[in-house]
Design a protein around this motif. Structure first.
Motif, PDB file in Angstrom:
ATOM      1  N   ILE A   1     117.144  37.667   3.007  1.00  0.00           N
ATOM      2  CA  ILE A   1     116.124  38.709   2.874  1.00  0.00           C
ATOM      3  C   ILE A   1     116.532  39.943   3.663  1.00  0.00           C
ATOM      4  O   ILE A   1     116.568  41.069   3.144  1.00  0.00           O
ATOM      5  CB  ILE A   1     114.759  38.170   3.328  1.00  0.00           C
ATOM      6  CG1 ILE A   1     114.307  37.042   2.390  1.00  0.00           C
ATOM      7  CG2 ILE A   1     113.718  39.294   3.362  1.00  0.00           C
ATOM      8  CD1 ILE A   1     113.077  36.296   2.868  1.00  0.00           C
TER       9      ILE A   1
ATOM     10  N   SER B   1     119.649  41.579   2.262  1.00  0.00           N
ATOM     11  CA  SER B   1     119.426  42.413   1.080  1.00  0.00           C
ATOM     12  C   SER B   1     119.026  43.830   1.479  1.00  0.00           C
ATOM     13  O   SER B   1     119.409  44.801   0.823  1.00  0.00           O
ATOM     14  CB  SER B   1     118.355  41.791   0.181  1.00  0.00           C
ATOM     15  OG  SER B   1     117.061  41.863   0.780  1.00  0.00           O
TER      16      SER B   1
ATOM     17  N   GLU C   1     114.718  33.506   6.031  1.00  0.00           N
ATOM     18  CA  GLU C   1     115.824  33.371   5.099  1.00  0.00           C
ATOM     19  C   GLU C   1     116.776  34.552   5.333  1.00  0.00           C
ATOM     20  O   GLU C   1     116.394  35.710   5.093  1.00  0.00           O
ATOM     21  CB  GLU C   1     115.306  33.381   3.663  1.00  0.00           C
ATOM     22  CG  GLU C   1     116.374  33.501   2.594  1.00  0.00           C
ATOM     23  CD  GLU C   1     117.445  32.446   2.737  1.00  0.00           C
ATOM     24  OE1 GLU C   1     118.623  32.830   2.908  1.00  0.00           O
ATOM     25  OE2 GLU C   1     117.112  31.242   2.686  1.00  0.00           O
TER      26      GLU C   1
ATOM     27  N   ASP D   1     108.059  43.157  -2.095  1.00  0.00           N
ATOM     28  CA  ASP D   1     107.477  42.748  -3.378  1.00  0.00           C
ATOM     29  C   ASP D   1     108.422  41.811  -4.119  1.00  0.00           C
ATOM     30  O   ASP D   1     107.998  40.802  -4.690  1.00  0.00           O
ATOM     31  CB  ASP D   1     107.187  43.974  -4.239  1.00  0.00           C
ATOM     32  CG  ASP D   1     106.119  44.880  -3.620  1.00  0.00           C
ATOM     33  OD1 ASP D   1     105.373  44.395  -2.738  1.00  0.00           O
ATOM     34  OD2 ASP D   1     106.059  46.067  -3.999  1.00  0.00           O
ATOM     35  N   TYR D   2     109.706  42.127  -4.112  1.00  0.00           N
ATOM     36  CA  TYR D   2     110.682  41.313  -4.828  1.00  0.00           C
ATOM     37  C   TYR D   2     110.734  39.900  -4.245  1.00  0.00           C
ATOM     38  O   TYR D   2     110.647  38.908  -4.981  1.00  0.00           O
ATOM     39  CB  TYR D   2     112.059  41.961  -4.755  1.00  0.00           C
ATOM     40  CG  TYR D   2     113.172  41.062  -5.240  1.00  0.00           C
ATOM     41  CD1 TYR D   2     113.413  40.899  -6.598  1.00  0.00           C
ATOM     42  CD2 TYR D   2     113.956  40.341  -4.338  1.00  0.00           C
ATOM     43  CE1 TYR D   2     114.420  40.060  -7.051  1.00  0.00           C
ATOM     44  CE2 TYR D   2     114.965  39.494  -4.778  1.00  0.00           C
ATOM     45  CZ  TYR D   2     115.192  39.357  -6.135  1.00  0.00           C
ATOM     46  OH  TYR D   2     116.172  38.508  -6.578  1.00  0.00           O
ATOM     47  N   TRP D   3     110.887  39.782  -2.925  1.00  0.00           N
ATOM     48  CA  TRP D   3     111.054  38.463  -2.316  1.00  0.00           C
ATOM     49  C   TRP D   3     109.772  37.632  -2.354  1.00  0.00           C
ATOM     50  O   TRP D   3     109.827  36.407  -2.474  1.00  0.00           O
ATOM     51  CB  TRP D   3     111.538  38.612  -0.878  1.00  0.00           C
ATOM     52  CG  TRP D   3     112.984  38.994  -0.797  1.00  0.00           C
ATOM     53  CD1 TRP D   3     113.506  40.213  -0.481  1.00  0.00           C
ATOM     54  CD2 TRP D   3     114.105  38.151  -1.089  1.00  0.00           C
ATOM     55  NE1 TRP D   3     114.871  40.198  -0.535  1.00  0.00           N
ATOM     56  CE2 TRP D   3     115.275  38.937  -0.910  1.00  0.00           C
ATOM     57  CE3 TRP D   3     114.244  36.822  -1.476  1.00  0.00           C
ATOM     58  CZ2 TRP D   3     116.548  38.421  -1.104  1.00  0.00           C
ATOM     59  CZ3 TRP D   3     115.520  36.313  -1.673  1.00  0.00           C
ATOM     60  CH2 TRP D   3     116.652  37.093  -1.488  1.00  0.00           C
TER      61      TRP D   3
ATOM     62  N   VAL E   1     107.892  38.518   4.842  1.00  0.00           N
ATOM     63  CA  VAL E   1     108.132  37.567   3.756  1.00  0.00           C
ATOM     64  C   VAL E   1     107.981  36.136   4.270  1.00  0.00           C
ATOM     65  O   VAL E   1     107.416  35.267   3.589  1.00  0.00           O
ATOM     66  CB  VAL E   1     109.523  37.785   3.142  1.00  0.00           C
ATOM     67  CG1 VAL E   1     109.825  36.714   2.096  1.00  0.00           C
ATOM     68  CG2 VAL E   1     109.611  39.177   2.518  1.00  0.00           C
TER      69      VAL E   1
ATOM     70  N   ARG F   1     105.240  33.550   2.594  1.00  0.00           N
ATOM     71  CA  ARG F   1     105.697  32.379   1.837  1.00  0.00           C
ATOM     72  C   ARG F   1     105.657  31.093   2.662  1.00  0.00           C
ATOM     73  O   ARG F   1     106.172  30.058   2.235  1.00  0.00           O
ATOM     74  CB  ARG F   1     107.118  32.639   1.319  1.00  0.00           C
ATOM     75  CG  ARG F   1     107.152  33.734   0.253  1.00  0.00           C
ATOM     76  CD  ARG F   1     108.564  34.094  -0.194  1.00  0.00           C
ATOM     77  NE  ARG F   1     109.328  32.933  -0.611  1.00  0.00           N
ATOM     78  CZ  ARG F   1     110.580  32.994  -1.081  1.00  0.00           C
ATOM     79  NH1 ARG F   1     111.184  34.170  -1.174  1.00  0.00           N
ATOM     80  NH2 ARG F   1     111.223  31.900  -1.432  1.00  0.00           N
TER      81      ARG F   1
ATOM     82  N   LEU G   1     107.558  37.791  -4.801  1.00  0.00           N
ATOM     83  CA  LEU G   1     107.392  37.353  -6.180  1.00  0.00           C
ATOM     84  C   LEU G   1     108.440  36.319  -6.592  1.00  0.00           C
ATOM     85  O   LEU G   1     108.358  35.746  -7.682  1.00  0.00           O
ATOM     86  CB  LEU G   1     107.460  38.559  -7.121  1.00  0.00           C
ATOM     87  CG  LEU G   1     106.272  39.521  -7.018  1.00  0.00           C
ATOM     88  CD1 LEU G   1     106.498  40.745  -7.893  1.00  0.00           C
ATOM     89  CD2 LEU G   1     104.977  38.813  -7.413  1.00  0.00           C
ATOM     90  N   CYS G   2     109.437  36.070  -5.728  1.00  0.00           N
ATOM     91  CA  CYS G   2     110.407  35.005  -6.008  1.00  0.00           C
ATOM     92  C   CYS G   2     109.763  33.629  -5.902  1.00  0.00           C
ATOM     93  O   CYS G   2     110.262  32.648  -6.463  1.00  0.00           O
ATOM     94  CB  CYS G   2     111.586  35.085  -5.031  1.00  0.00           C
ATOM     95  SG  CYS G   2     112.772  36.384  -5.439  1.00  0.00           S
ATOM     96  N   ALA G   3     108.649  33.536  -5.170  1.00  0.00           N
ATOM     97  CA  ALA G   3     107.956  32.257  -5.010  1.00  0.00           C
ATOM     98  C   ALA G   3     107.038  32.010  -6.206  1.00  0.00           C
ATOM     99  O   ALA G   3     106.544  32.957  -6.828  1.00  0.00           O
ATOM    100  CB  ALA G   3     107.140  32.276  -3.723  1.00  0.00           C
TER     101      ALA G   3
ATOM    102  N   LEU H   1     111.520  45.660  -1.523  1.00  0.00           N
ATOM    103  CA  LEU H   1     112.139  44.362  -1.285  1.00  0.00           C
ATOM    104  C   LEU H   1     111.103  43.315  -0.891  1.00  0.00           C
ATOM    105  O   LEU H   1     111.240  42.136  -1.243  1.00  0.00           O
ATOM    106  CB  LEU H   1     113.214  44.484  -0.199  1.00  0.00           C
ATOM    107  CG  LEU H   1     114.494  45.211  -0.636  1.00  0.00           C
ATOM    108  CD1 LEU H   1     115.413  45.451   0.555  1.00  0.00           C
ATOM    109  CD2 LEU H   1     115.230  44.408  -1.707  1.00  0.00           C
TER     110      LEU H   1
END
Length: 527
Positions: free
Chosen positions: A424, A427, A421, A474-476, A411, A415, A478-480, A472
């Motif tokens: 991440i 989680s 972070e 994919d989730y993190w 991640v 990003r 797509l947070c950007a 996870l």
């Protein structure tokens, strides 16, 4: 106030019917009492240690049979009073001899507000009980709890202001019954050690002052003073360590509302006197309620207590705190004893019905960053094959650690972050905790832990763990904001992560173990 006077009902006790009422130390043996409460989380942890320390000091069972006798039938209040009678003169809060305070009743030193007895005072922390404005004082009960809490957890305090016997911010781990409504007596007694399992020093006939240091002149540790090694006193002093030279100012009291418990009292202690160079505990001290780490590169160094911050690590520290993940990580003596004498033998019918309460301050030198408090499960082993159980759990933890690391790295690269972070990786640990404990429970219930049985558990653990890591990612990602994404970089990072989840060393070894004993390829198992 004498803390061991039956008339002084300074504790708040929860009963089986849910009611809360004042009580004395002797009510701890009442089968209807299920918990001791406190106005602060650190006070509650300290009260458990105080009560355990009283039992270990005054009434340690000689052997496991003696221990089992009082497990099955706790002492009466009268019997408990007889046990504690020799200690009672030492538990006056004020006077010539005063609980957890310097032997010099006229101690000359700096005058400080009793607010300074609270470890979190003035810290920029997440502690809800950090309160300073308009300080009125502490009632006798809260003053006693504050003194004890500070002495057993004392952080760095400046030149000559010694840290606790366990160092600053130690982690405490207590074994508790799984049933929250179990009696307080059983919660305490589970952590009391039979003397036949300890070395000869525990059975030494020494004066009470060797256990309770405030009964003797302070072993001052200035340039002309001394250090205090384990062989200089009784090992039970670990429960009552007193590194700080403190005296409550009994002349500066007033009526008012206690700043901690919020109740009105005729006497509030507003100030105390303190000076530096109290007892300096050095050498290989081991507190029975704290896990320790040793330096694998230099075994001559004294062990270091595990710190309170480990209580927040989720299951990543579960193995080291319950059984010891390797030779350099030792669980607390009380936990080790439970595993060896009671859990393994199953004489208490406790298999699968215990838990580990872990708590302590997370410190940054003198600054309290947070109070950490967590309960972890404990599993009785049907196979009693602890070495193979530990090895299998360690392999799962290695896979989890590598997965979290690769997720965070992936991640970060995708990003363009300057640094990782923490949320991440955290989680991942949070989302995978249930999977881990399900797998560990299956290992614990297995009648035997041969490689084939381990492989069966690994096969149920590894595939969903891999899927979770990718989910996870994919989730993190797509947070950007999508306009900031380099899709080529995203695709490559995800492919790298997926490859790592199959080819990283711990994953590959586990996958090969699964394939070997289940007759399937690693790729097939992962689907």
């Amino acid at each position: 106030m004498n803390l061991l006077n039956p008339a002084n009902r300074w504790l708040r006790l929860k009963r089986r019917d849910g009611s809360v009422s004042p009580g004395s130390v002797y009510d701890a043996a009442d089968p209807e009492v299920v918990d001791v409460l406190a106005p602060r989380a650190d006070f509650r942890g300290a009260l458990y240690q105080l009560l355990i320390g009283l039992l270990q000091t005054a009434a340690a069972p000689g052997n496991l049979n003696d221990w089992l006798g009082y497990w099955n039938e706790p002492p009466s209040a009268t019997e408990l009073e007889a046990w504690l009678a020799p200690l009672r003169p030492a538990f006056e809060l004020t006077g010539d001899i005063a609980f957890m305070q310097d032997r010099d009743a006229k101690l000359e030193g700096n005058a400080k507000s009793t607010a300074e007895l609270l470890i979190d005072t003035g810290s920029d922390s997440n502690l809800f009980f950090n309160k300073l404005a308009g300080w009125q004082g502490l009632c006798p009960g809260c003053a006693a709890q504050a003194l004890f809490t500070l002495q057993i957890n004392a952080p760095q305090g400046g030149v000559g202001h010694r840290t606790s016997l366990r160092g600053g911010g130690p982690l405490t781990t207590l074994v508790l019954p799984e049933n929250a409504d179990a009696s307080l007596w059983r919660k305490l007694w589970l952590n009391v050690l039979p003397l036949d399992g300890e070395d000869a020093a525990w059975r030494a006939d020494l004066p009470l002052s060797a256990k309770l240091p405030w009964l003797a002149a302070t072993r001052v540790s200035d340039k002309s003073g001394v250090e205090t090694l384990p062989e200089d006193v009784h090992p039970a002093q670990a429960y009552w360590s007193m590194p700080r030279r403190i005296r409550l100012d009994a002349d500066d009291v007033a009526a008012g509302v206690c700043e901690v418990c919020g109740e009105a009292h005729e006497v509030l202690f507003r100030q105390y006197r303190t000076r530096n160079y109290g007892i300096n505990y050095t050498g290989p001290w081991l507190h029975p309620l704290t896990p320790y780490l040793t330096d694998p590169k230099d075994i001559s160094k004294p062990p270091i207590s595990t710190k309170g911050g480990r209580a927040v690590g989720g299951y990543r520290h579960w193995l080291s705190l319950t059984l010891g993940e390797n030779d350099n990580e030792k669980p607390a003596r009380a936990v080790w004893d439970f595993n060896r004498q009671r859990g393994k033998a199953n004489k208490l019918k406790q298999a699968g019905e215990a838990r580990l309460w872990c708590f302590g301050y997370q410190m940054d030198n003198m600054k309290a960053e947070a109070w950490r408090d967590v309960t972890l499960p404990w599993f009785g082993l049907a196979s009693e094959d602890q070495p193979h159980f530990v090895d299998a759990a360690r392999q799962m933890l290695e896979v989890a650690r590598q997965s979290a690391l690769m997720l965070g790295d992936g991640v970060k690269k995708t990003r363009n972050m300057d640094k990782k972070e923490p949320a991440i990786e955290q989680s991942f640990w949070q989302r995978s905790e249930g999977l881990f404990y399900q797998a560990v429970e299956r290992l614990a219930k297995a009648p035997q832990l041969a490689p084939a049985a381990q492989a069966e558990v690994f096969a149920a653990w590894l595939p969903p763990l891999r899927r979770l890591a990718l989910e996870l990612f994919d989730y993190w990602v797509l947070c950007a904001p999508i306009e900031e994404m380099d899709m080529a970089k995203v695709v490559k990072a995800r492919a790298d992560l997926q490859r790592g989840l199959w080819r990283a060393k711990p994953h590959k070894i586990m996958g090969e173990r699964i394939a070997q004993y289940q007759g399937a390829s690693d790729e097939a198992v992962s689907q």
